[in-house]
Design a protein around this motif. Structure first.
Motif, mmCIF file in Angstrom:
data_model
loop_
_atom_site.group_PDB
_atom_site.id
_atom_site.type_symbol
_atom_site.label_atom_id
_atom_site.label_comp_id
_atom_site.label_asym_id
_atom_site.label_seq_id
_atom_site.Cartn_x
_atom_site.Cartn_y
_atom_site.Cartn_z
ATOM 1 N N ALA A 17 0.906 -1.432 0.052
ATOM 2 C CA ALA A 17 -0.043 -0.086 -0.070
ATOM 3 C C ALA A 17 0.936 1.422 0.049
ATOM 4 N N ILE A 18 2.045 1.441 0.495
ATOM 5 C CA ILE A 18 2.908 2.334 0.675
ATOM 6 C C ILE A 18 3.377 2.806 -0.572
ATOM 7 N N ALA A 19 3.961 1.518 -1.467
ATOM 8 C CA ALA A 19 4.434 1.652 -2.669
ATOM 9 C C ALA A 19 3.338 2.116 -3.736
ATOM 10 N N LEU A 20 2.239 2.095 -3.635
ATOM 11 C CA LEU A 20 1.115 2.572 -4.542
ATOM 12 C C LEU A 20 1.328 4.044 -4.768
ATOM 13 N N ALA A 21 1.250 4.575 -5.954
ATOM 14 C CA ALA A 21 1.346 6.015 -6.154
ATOM 15 C C ALA A 21 0.240 6.643 -5.612
ATOM 16 N N PRO A 22 0.496 7.634 -5.003
ATOM 17 C CA PRO A 22 -0.780 8.339 -4.208
ATOM 18 C C PRO A 22 -1.455 9.446 -5.215
ATOM 19 N N ALA A 23 -2.687 9.458 -5.201
ATOM 20 C CA ALA A 23 -3.460 10.458 -5.879
ATOM 21 C C ALA A 23 -2.956 11.950 -5.396
ATOM 22 N N ALA A 24 -2.671 12.624 -6.423
ATOM 23 C CA ALA A 24 -1.991 14.220 -6.070
ATOM 24 C C ALA A 24 -2.914 14.938 -5.080
ATOM 25 N N TRP A 25 -4.247 14.795 -4.975
ATOM 26 C CA TRP A 25 -5.179 15.543 -4.261
ATOM 27 C C TRP A 25 -5.187 15.126 -2.798
ATOM 28 N N TRP A 26 -4.834 13.664 -2.668
ATOM 29 C CA TRP A 26 -4.885 13.124 -1.214
ATOM 30 C C TRP A 26 -3.605 13.258 -0.692
ATOM 31 N N VAL A 27 -2.362 13.525 -1.230
ATOM 32 C CA VAL A 27 -1.543 13.869 -0.228
ATOM 33 C C VAL A 27 -1.668 15.002 0.665
ATOM 34 N N GLY A 28 -2.284 15.968 0.233
ATOM 35 C CA GLY A 28 -2.414 17.213 0.859
ATOM 36 C C GLY A 28 -3.607 17.410 1.496
ATOM 37 N N VAL A 29 -4.805 16.518 1.331
ATOM 38 C CA VAL A 29 -6.030 16.550 1.866
ATOM 39 C C VAL A 29 -6.250 16.681 3.544
ATOM 40 N N ALA A 30 -5.173 16.386 4.186
ATOM 41 C CA ALA A 30 -5.222 16.635 5.783
ATOM 42 C C ALA A 30 -4.395 17.791 6.208
ATOM 43 N N THR A 31 -3.913 18.662 5.304
ATOM 44 C CA THR A 31 -3.047 19.692 5.479
ATOM 45 C C THR A 31 -3.804 20.693 6.687
ATOM 46 N N GLY A 32 -4.978 20.892 6.801
ATOM 47 C CA GLY A 32 -5.796 21.462 7.585
ATOM 48 C C GLY A 32 -5.666 20.913 8.925
ATOM 49 N N GLN A 33 -5.554 19.798 8.978
ATOM 50 C CA GLN A 33 -5.356 18.882 10.323
ATOM 51 C C GLN A 33 -3.829 18.848 10.687
ATOM 52 N N GLY A 34 -2.998 19.612 9.994
ATOM 53 C CA GLY A 34 -1.585 19.534 10.628
ATOM 54 C C GLY A 34 -0.742 18.382 9.930
ATOM 55 N N VAL A 35 -1.095 17.700 8.749
ATOM 56 C CA VAL A 35 -0.702 16.957 8.111
ATOM 57 C C VAL A 35 -0.438 17.158 6.587
ATOM 58 N N PRO A 36 0.814 17.832 6.384
ATOM 59 C CA PRO A 36 0.856 18.441 5.054
ATOM 60 C C PRO A 36 1.275 17.293 3.758
ATOM 61 N N ASP A 37 1.619 16.209 4.342
ATOM 62 C CA ASP A 37 2.074 15.022 3.374
ATOM 63 C C ASP A 37 1.420 14.019 3.912
ATOM 64 N N TYR A 38 0.324 13.583 3.309
ATOM 65 C CA TYR A 38 -0.452 12.141 3.926
ATOM 66 C C TYR A 38 0.213 11.214 3.457
ATOM 67 N N GLN A 39 0.908 11.096 2.396
ATOM 68 C CA GLN A 39 1.669 9.775 1.909
ATOM 69 C C GLN A 39 2.930 9.634 2.830
ATOM 70 N N ALA A 40 3.697 10.645 3.193
ATOM 71 C CA ALA A 40 4.857 10.519 4.182
ATOM 72 C C ALA A 40 4.275 9.944 5.567
ATOM 73 N N ALA A 41 3.122 10.768 6.113
ATOM 74 C CA ALA A 41 2.696 10.211 7.262
ATOM 75 C C ALA A 41 1.892 8.645 7.234
ATOM 76 N N PHE A 42 1.309 8.354 6.070
ATOM 77 C CA PHE A 42 1.000 7.111 5.985
ATOM 78 C C PHE A 42 2.089 5.767 5.982
#
Length: 271
Positions: free
Chosen positions: A121-146
């Protein structure tokens, strides 16, 4: 009203055969499922380290062991491992060595399976919009957090799995040695005694593989200090959960029926 089905009649003084009793099979399925679920969850949530004193709202205890000092920090997995200890003892009580070994190997296999797909799952290419979807919650890079949460280091995974299996195999052996000496008496003694020995090994093996042999190269003092604290915590939790062990044992006996439960325990003792 539902009443427990009668056990098969015994012959020539032999124990009645309860292995095919419908409730026995359902009981093992429930216990095995709950055991595996707790072990798997403990592995995945174990990536988080929490401060016990802050959680309880008390001042840091400032422990000092082997020249190391600090506050009490544990992995979140410690919330579930005590439940795994109780489940191990319950399965040991009613299904014996073979039952514990089966669910332990099953849990280990499914933990590996889970981590393999976590890495996929980590190796799957993330959707561009998904990477920043949690920026408002203090998570600027959802892929890195995942990746950080689910991509635990291979040394940590290996250490945890090896320690888990060694601990389980030791636990079942010690449990049955104490049971052979005490019979049906002193359930608390075989439960805490087996945990005391198995978790002494488990607490240090996981740290040794993950953090001494692994890339962090912990010094001996830190290894001994953290291992000792983890062991004390596990033993305190195991002792605190003794009433739960008796409660589960009583509930199972009530659900199976006294005769079936007794026959099952006797089979387990002779396994």
């Amino acid at each position: 009203m539902n009443t427990p089905a009668p056990v098969a009649a015994s012959t020539a003084g032999a124990l009645p055969d309860v292995s095919h009793h419908p409730r026995t099979q359902r009981l093992f399925l429930v216990l095995a499922t709950f055991f595996v679920a707790n072990a798997l969850l403990a592995e995945f949530i174990g990536v988080k380290i929490f401060a016990l004193e802050d959680t309880l709202g008390i001042d840091p205890l400032r422990w000092n062991l082997f020249g190391e000092s600090g506050s009490l920090n544990f992995t979140a997995g410690t919330l579930l491992w005590p439940i795994v200890f109780v489940m191990t003892d319950v399965v040991n009580e009613f299904f014996g060595k073979r039952g514990v070994r089966f669910i332990s190997w099953l849990a280990a296999a499914l933990i590996v399976y889970g981590f393999v797909f976590a890495y996929v799952a980590i190796a799957l290419a993330p959707a561009a919009w998904w990477v920043g979807v949690a920026t408002g919650q203090g998570v600027p890079d959802y892929q890195a957090a995942f990746a950080a949460v689910f991509g635990q280091g291979l040394w940590t995974i290996a250490g945890s799995l090896v320690a888990f299996m060694i601990g389980q195999l030791i636990d079942v052996g010690v449990f049955h040695r104490i049971r052979a000496a005490t019979g049906e008496r002193m359930v608390w003694l075989r439960a805490t005694g087996s945990t005391a020995v198995s978790q002494l090994v488990d607490s240090f093996v996981v740290l040794y593989i993950a953090f001494v042999l692994g890339p962090q190269q912990w010094p001996t003092s830190l290894f001994l200090a953290v291992g000792s604290l983890n062991y004390v915590y596990k033993m305190a939790a195991a002792i605190a959960l003794i009433p739960l062990l008796y409660l589960v044992r009583r509930a199972i006996t009530g659900w199976l029926g006294a005769d079936t439960a007794k026959a099952l325990r006797e089979h387990a003792a002779r396994d």
